[in-house]
Design an enzyme around this catalytic site. Structure first.
Site: not given
Ligand SMILES: [Zn+2]
Length: 272
Positions: A120, A135, A138, A163, A184, A196, A198, A225
């Site tokens: 993402s 991120c 990763q 985000g 978060t 979330d 996404r 995911k």
């Molecule tokens: Zn990030």
């Protein structure tokens, strides 16, 4: 991606096989640009892209991918702008179009169980190197692992996932809320936004195209995911833990992800 600038260029790219469309099942469909498209994706590529992360170089094939419904809307407006000779508006137009990317390493024909990362987008982590999240490391580790893997694989970069789907502006606000003590997920909720949001539908279609019905290993700690990709019709997913870039700055963030359900052990983040 600028097929909407000049229809003759689009035709040339289609003829060369460098612009094509796939449907939700990952099958290549007629390359016309009729409206609608039922979630079909237009793909430009492969485009050779030499990458350099750290001291390493990678030769990847880049595919730019955009949902066709979105592209149709853009092309309609582009036609109007062309007629009005309003060229300066093209930048505004293009910036609102989410273009996902596929980075391919290796030969898909020889794959039996390649390595896959669905990543993402995160401007602060991926581009600026922010340590508020993990991120950036990763992303770089995923490219390195795929490159070093015997079979190779693909990295799918989801451009509209800032985000966890709330967008960069709201993400900036959640950082300020987090600095006031919220985690978060709480910060998203304080803004009236989902934990979330996404959408992995396009990633699933792209994986069906590149993997057909074959199994793959997925670099992720996030069971949701895997659930989302499975719900979209993908099978044979073997999760591979992907913990990189743990620092003092993001330990609390990673602990919140773990508490939310991510498969991260306390010892992975030095929190035992
Ligand atoms: Zn990030």
């Amino acid at each position: 991606m600028f097929t909407y600038i000049d229809p003759t260029v689009r035709e040339r790219l289609v003829a060369a096989g460098h612009l094509f469309r796939i449907n939700r099942d990952g099958d290549v469909i007629a390359p016309d640009h009729s409206k609608g498209g039922g979630g079909s994706i237009s793909i430009l590529g492969p485009i050779p892209l030499p990458l350099a992360f750290g001291n390493k170089h990678y030769d990847v094939q880049w595919y730019a991918c955009v949902r066709n419904t979105e592209l149709s809307k853009i092309e309609d407006i582009a036609d109007t702008l062309r007629a009005q000779k309003a060229q300066e508006s093209f930048a505004t137009l293009a910036s609102s179009m989410a273009v996902n990317s596929v980075l391919l390493i290796g030969d898909p024909e020889s794959w039996t169980n390649p390595l896959v990362r669905v990543h993402s987008s995160c401007l602060t982590g991926d581009v600026f190197g922010s340590e508020r999240c993990e991120c950036g490391p990763q992303l770089q580790s995923a490219v390195e692992l795929i490159n070093d893997d015997e079979q190779g694989g693909v990295l799918i970069y989801m451009s509209g996932h800032e985000g966890r789907g709330i967008g960069l502006w709201a993400k900036a606000a959640t950082y300020l809320l987090q600095d006031d003590g919220e985690n978060t997920y709480q910060a998203n909720r304080s803004l009236g936004l989902p934990d979330d949001s996404r959408d992995f539908t396009d990633a699933a279609s792209l994986l069906k195209y590149f993997r057909k019905d074959g199994p793959f290993r997925l670099l992720t700690n996030n069971p949701k995911k895997i659930d989302d990709l499975t719900a979209a019709g993908l099978t044979g997913i073997t999760p591979v833990k992907h913990v990189f870039g743990v620092t003092e700055s993001n330990r609390r963030y990673l602990a919140a992800k773990r508490d939310w359900g991510h498969r991260i052990r306390p010892e992975d983040i030095g929190d035992d």
